[in-house]
Design a protein around this motif. Structure first.
Motif, PDB file in Angstrom:
ATOM      1  N   ARG A 145      32.903  -9.820  -1.987  1.00 30.29           N
ATOM      2  CA  ARG A 145      33.532 -10.985  -1.361  1.00 30.29           C
ATOM      3  C   ARG A 145      32.520 -12.058  -0.974  1.00 30.29           C
ATOM      4  O   ARG A 145      32.844 -12.984  -0.227  1.00 30.29           O
ATOM      5  CB  ARG A 145      34.312 -10.569  -0.093  1.00 30.29           C
ATOM      6  N   ALA A 146      31.299 -11.980  -1.493  1.00 32.44           N
ATOM      7  CA  ALA A 146      30.234 -12.908  -1.097  1.00 32.44           C
ATOM      8  C   ALA A 146      30.610 -14.362  -1.347  1.00 32.44           C
ATOM      9  O   ALA A 146      30.254 -15.251  -0.564  1.00 32.44           O
ATOM     10  CB  ALA A 146      28.934 -12.567  -1.834  1.00 32.44           C
ATOM     11  N   ASN A 147      31.338 -14.624  -2.415  1.00 31.67           N
ATOM     12  CA  ASN A 147      31.686 -16.003  -2.759  1.00 31.67           C
ATOM     13  C   ASN A 147      33.106 -16.374  -2.351  1.00 31.67           C
ATOM     14  O   ASN A 147      33.611 -17.430  -2.734  1.00 31.67           O
ATOM     15  CB  ASN A 147      31.488 -16.226  -4.253  1.00 31.67           C
ATOM     16  N   SER A 148      33.752 -15.500  -1.569  1.00 26.56           N
ATOM     17  CA  SER A 148      35.084 -15.803  -1.049  1.00 26.56           C
ATOM     18  C   SER A 148      34.966 -16.691   0.185  1.00 26.56           C
ATOM     19  O   SER A 148      33.909 -16.771   0.830  1.00 26.56           O
ATOM     20  CB  SER A 148      35.812 -14.513  -0.679  1.00 26.56           C
ATOM     21  N   TYR A 149      36.083 -17.317   0.533  1.00 25.90           N
ATOM     22  CA  TYR A 149      36.172 -18.108   1.760  1.00 25.90           C
ATOM     23  C   TYR A 149      36.944 -17.310   2.807  1.00 25.90           C
ATOM     24  O   TYR A 149      37.748 -16.426   2.466  1.00 25.90           O
ATOM     25  CB  TYR A 149      36.855 -19.450   1.480  1.00 25.90           C
ATOM     26  N   PRO A 150      36.701 -17.581   4.101  1.00 23.64           N
ATOM     27  CA  PRO A 150      37.355 -16.795   5.145  1.00 23.64           C
ATOM     28  C   PRO A 150      38.873 -16.684   5.008  1.00 23.64           C
ATOM     29  O   PRO A 150      39.448 -15.631   5.307  1.00 23.64           O
ATOM     30  CB  PRO A 150      36.950 -17.530   6.430  1.00 23.64           C
ATOM     31  N   ASN A 151      39.538 -17.750   4.542  1.00 19.69           N
ATOM     32  CA  ASN A 151      41.003 -17.680   4.448  1.00 19.69           C
ATOM     33  C   ASN A 151      41.477 -16.752   3.329  1.00 19.69           C
ATOM     34  O   ASN A 151      42.677 -16.496   3.199  1.00 19.69           O
ATOM     35  CB  ASN A 151      41.616 -19.077   4.280  1.00 19.69           C
ATOM     36  N   GLN A 152      40.542 -16.235   2.547  1.00 19.65           N
ATOM     37  CA  GLN A 152      40.879 -15.277   1.494  1.00 19.65           C
ATOM     38  C   GLN A 152      40.666 -13.833   1.939  1.00 19.65           C
ATOM     39  O   GLN A 152      40.846 -12.907   1.147  1.00 19.65           O
ATOM     40  CB  GLN A 152      40.028 -15.562   0.247  1.00 19.65           C
ATOM     41  N   LEU A 153      40.305 -13.642   3.199  1.00 17.79           N
ATOM     42  CA  LEU A 153      39.971 -12.315   3.720  1.00 17.79           C
ATOM     43  C   LEU A 153      41.012 -11.845   4.724  1.00 17.79           C
ATOM     44  O   LEU A 153      41.661 -12.649   5.403  1.00 17.79           O
ATOM     45  CB  LEU A 153      38.600 -12.344   4.412  1.00 17.79           C
ATOM     46  N   SER A 154      41.152 -10.524   4.855  1.00 22.73           N
ATOM     47  CA  SER A 154      41.976  -9.954   5.919  1.00 22.73           C
ATOM     48  C   SER A 154      41.240 -10.066   7.254  1.00 22.73           C
ATOM     49  O   SER A 154      40.034 -10.353   7.302  1.00 22.73           O
ATOM     50  CB  SER A 154      42.260  -8.476   5.625  1.00 22.73           C
ATOM     51  N   GLY A 155      41.962  -9.818   8.326  1.00 22.63           N
ATOM     52  CA  GLY A 155      41.329  -9.868   9.648  1.00 22.63           C
ATOM     53  C   GLY A 155      40.200  -8.865   9.779  1.00 22.63           C
ATOM     54  O   GLY A 155      39.139  -9.177  10.332  1.00 22.63           O
ATOM     55  N   GLY A 156      40.408  -7.652   9.266  1.00 19.42           N
ATOM     56  CA  GLY A 156      39.346  -6.652   9.340  1.00 19.42           C
ATOM     57  C   GLY A 156      38.125  -7.048   8.542  1.00 19.42           C
ATOM     58  O   GLY A 156      36.987  -6.817   8.967  1.00 19.42           O
ATOM     59  N   GLN A 157      38.351  -7.660   7.368  1.00 19.60           N
ATOM     60  CA  GLN A 157      37.224  -8.132   6.571  1.00 19.60           C
ATOM     61  C   GLN A 157      36.482  -9.250   7.280  1.00 19.60           C
ATOM     62  O   GLN A 157      35.240  -9.277   7.298  1.00 19.60           O
ATOM     63  CB  GLN A 157      37.726  -8.604   5.205  1.00 19.60           C
ATOM     64  N   LYS A 158      37.214 -10.177   7.899  1.00 20.76           N
ATOM     65  CA  LYS A 158      36.569 -11.271   8.633  1.00 20.76           C
ATOM     66  C   LYS A 158      35.699 -10.735   9.755  1.00 20.76           C
ATOM     67  O   LYS A 158      34.575 -11.212   9.968  1.00 20.76           O
ATOM     68  CB  LYS A 158      37.624 -12.221   9.204  1.00 20.76           C
ATOM     69  N   GLN A 159      36.190  -9.734  10.474  1.00 18.26           N
ATOM     70  CA  GLN A 159      35.407  -9.229  11.594  1.00 18.26           C
ATOM     71  C   GLN A 159      34.184  -8.468  11.117  1.00 18.26           C
ATOM     72  O   GLN A 159      33.122  -8.548  11.737  1.00 18.26           O
ATOM     73  CB  GLN A 159      36.282  -8.362  12.510  1.00 18.26           C
ATOM     74  N   ARG A 160      34.299  -7.750  10.013  1.00 15.56           N
ATOM     75  CA  ARG A 160      33.107  -7.098   9.456  1.00 15.56           C
ATOM     76  C   ARG A 160      32.080  -8.139   9.014  1.00 15.56           C
ATOM     77  O   ARG A 160      30.865  -7.962   9.209  1.00 15.56           O
ATOM     78  CB  ARG A 160      33.498  -6.203   8.279  1.00 15.56           C
ATOM     79  N   ILE A 161      32.558  -9.248   8.440  1.00 13.44           N
ATOM     80  CA  ILE A 161      31.646 -10.330   8.069  1.00 13.44           C
ATOM     81  C   ILE A 161      30.999 -10.920   9.321  1.00 13.44           C
ATOM     82  O   ILE A 161      29.790 -11.213   9.337  1.00 13.44           O
ATOM     83  CB  ILE A 161      32.391 -11.433   7.291  1.00 13.44           C
ATOM     84  N   ALA A 162      31.779 -11.098  10.382  1.00 11.74           N
ATOM     85  CA  ALA A 162      31.225 -11.655  11.619  1.00 11.74           C
ATOM     86  C   ALA A 162      30.108 -10.761  12.166  1.00 11.74           C
ATOM     87  O   ALA A 162      29.098 -11.250  12.683  1.00 11.74           O
ATOM     88  CB  ALA A 162      32.335 -11.832  12.653  1.00 11.74           C
ATOM     89  N   ILE A 163      30.277  -9.451  12.042  1.00 13.43           N
ATOM     90  CA  ILE A 163      29.262  -8.527  12.544  1.00 13.43           C
ATOM     91  C   ILE A 163      27.988  -8.627  11.709  1.00 13.43           C
ATOM     92  O   ILE A 163      26.880  -8.767  12.251  1.00 13.43           O
ATOM     93  CB  ILE A 163      29.799  -7.081  12.545  1.00 13.43           C
ATOM     94  N   VAL A 164      28.124  -8.578  10.389  1.00 13.64           N
ATOM     95  CA  VAL A 164      26.902  -8.618   9.571  1.00 13.64           C
ATOM     96  C   VAL A 164      26.277 -10.010   9.571  1.00 13.64           C
ATOM     97  O   VAL A 164      25.065 -10.138   9.378  1.00 13.64           O
ATOM     98  CB  VAL A 164      27.155  -8.102   8.136  1.00 13.64           C
ATOM     99  N   ARG A 165      27.083 -11.041   9.818  1.00 16.89           N
ATOM    100  CA  ARG A 165      26.490 -12.375   9.985  1.00 16.89           C
ATOM    101  C   ARG A 165      25.542 -12.368  11.178  1.00 16.89           C
ATOM    102  O   ARG A 165      24.430 -12.912  11.107  1.00 16.89           O
ATOM    103  CB  ARG A 165      27.570 -13.436  10.186  1.00 16.89           C
ATOM    104  N   ALA A 166      25.966 -11.758  12.283  1.00 10.82           N
ATOM    105  CA  ALA A 166      25.083 -11.665  13.446  1.00 10.82           C
ATOM    106  C   ALA A 166      23.852 -10.829  13.129  1.00 10.82           C
ATOM    107  O   ALA A 166      22.733 -11.139  13.573  1.00 10.82           O
ATOM    108  CB  ALA A 166      25.847 -11.071  14.632  1.00 10.82           C
TER     109      ALA A 166
END
Length: 256
Positions: A145-166
């Motif tokens: 999902r590296a080239n996906s945009y946030p609106n293409q992700l589920s809530g769980g995927q968004k939060q996992r991205i938020a964690i690894v972004r930090a």
């Protein structure tokens, strides 16, 4: 001007990573925090729990001055970061923050969301930042999902991205403000699994949550807050099986 640096050398193996002393926060006369003191050491996994309105999220946000305390002191790695002369943005780079609502930039791809801060703030070469981001995405099962945009992700995927972004900033502590409260129940487990892995790796974490079973499993210490104060703290066994205060007993009776 007050001294911005530690008064003594900071030893992460023996000194608190974060030391909170008599923290106060007032909102229009309401005491959201009323004398909170807590030491957090390297490798601690601190869960902060309590009824709604007890000051949990306010306390967490005061640790990196997203909320400005009304009084008291917060020391991070030996520096008093509540000193208004301190460059708080410099210290925030070492304090990863994960919010309830993800806070991803909607117009950026996942990879861009993850690499923007390391490149701009830490001056890491773009290629190196992207390589590190891809490692983290693989770790949480989202490399595709590296080239996906946030609106293409589920809530769980968004939060996992938020964690690894930090995590891309290589922080010394991770702060979580009810990271699963905005998720559908079936998505909670995938986020908790990422956090469980961080705890196993001895990442220092402060977690505000209502996930009691997770707290029992993962926490090194559970802190119980009510009415802007810490009323009790202890190991999961002490917290759940040997509560000392009537207020905690009442709380446990309602949630367990």
């Amino acid at each position: 001007m007050k001294n911005k640096e530690p008064l003594k050398s900071f030893n992460p193996d023996t000194d608190p990573l974060i030391s909170v002393k008599n923290l106060q926060k007032n909102f229009k006369g309401l005491h959201a925090l009323n004398g909170v003191s807590l030491d957090i050491y390297k490798g601690d996994v601190i869960f902060v729990v309590g009824p709604s309105g007890s000051g949990k999220s306010t306390f967490l946000r005061c640790l990196n001055r997203l909320e400005e305390p009304s009084g008291g002191e917060v020391y991070f790695e030996g520096v008093e970061i509540t000193d208004r002369n301190v460059d708080i943005n410099k210290h925030r780079q070492k304090m990863g923050m994960v919010f309830q609502q993800f806070n991803l930039f909607p117009h950026m791809t996942v990879l861009k969301n993850m690499t923007q801060a390391p490149v701009k703030l830490q001056h890491i070469p773009k290629a190196d930042a992207e390589a590190e981001a891809m490692k983290l995405l693989e770790r949480v099962g989202l490399a595709d999902r590296a080239n996906s945009y946030p609106n293409q992700l589920s809530g769980g995927q968004k939060q996992r991205i938020a964690i690894v972004r930090a995590l891309c900033m290589k922080p010394d502590v991770m702060l979580f403000d009810e990271p699963t409260s905005a998720l559908d129940p079936e998505m909670v487990g995938e986020v908790l699994q990422v956090m469980r892995g961080l705890a196993e790796e001895k990442m220092t974490m402060v977690v505000v949550t209502h996930e009691m079973a997770f707290a029992r499993e993962v926490a090194s210490k559970i802190v119980f807050m009510a009415e802007g104060q810490i009323l009790e703290s202890g190991t999961p066994d002490e917290f759940f099986n040997h509560p000392k205060t009537d207020r905690l007993k009442q709380f446990l009776d309602k949630i367990l």
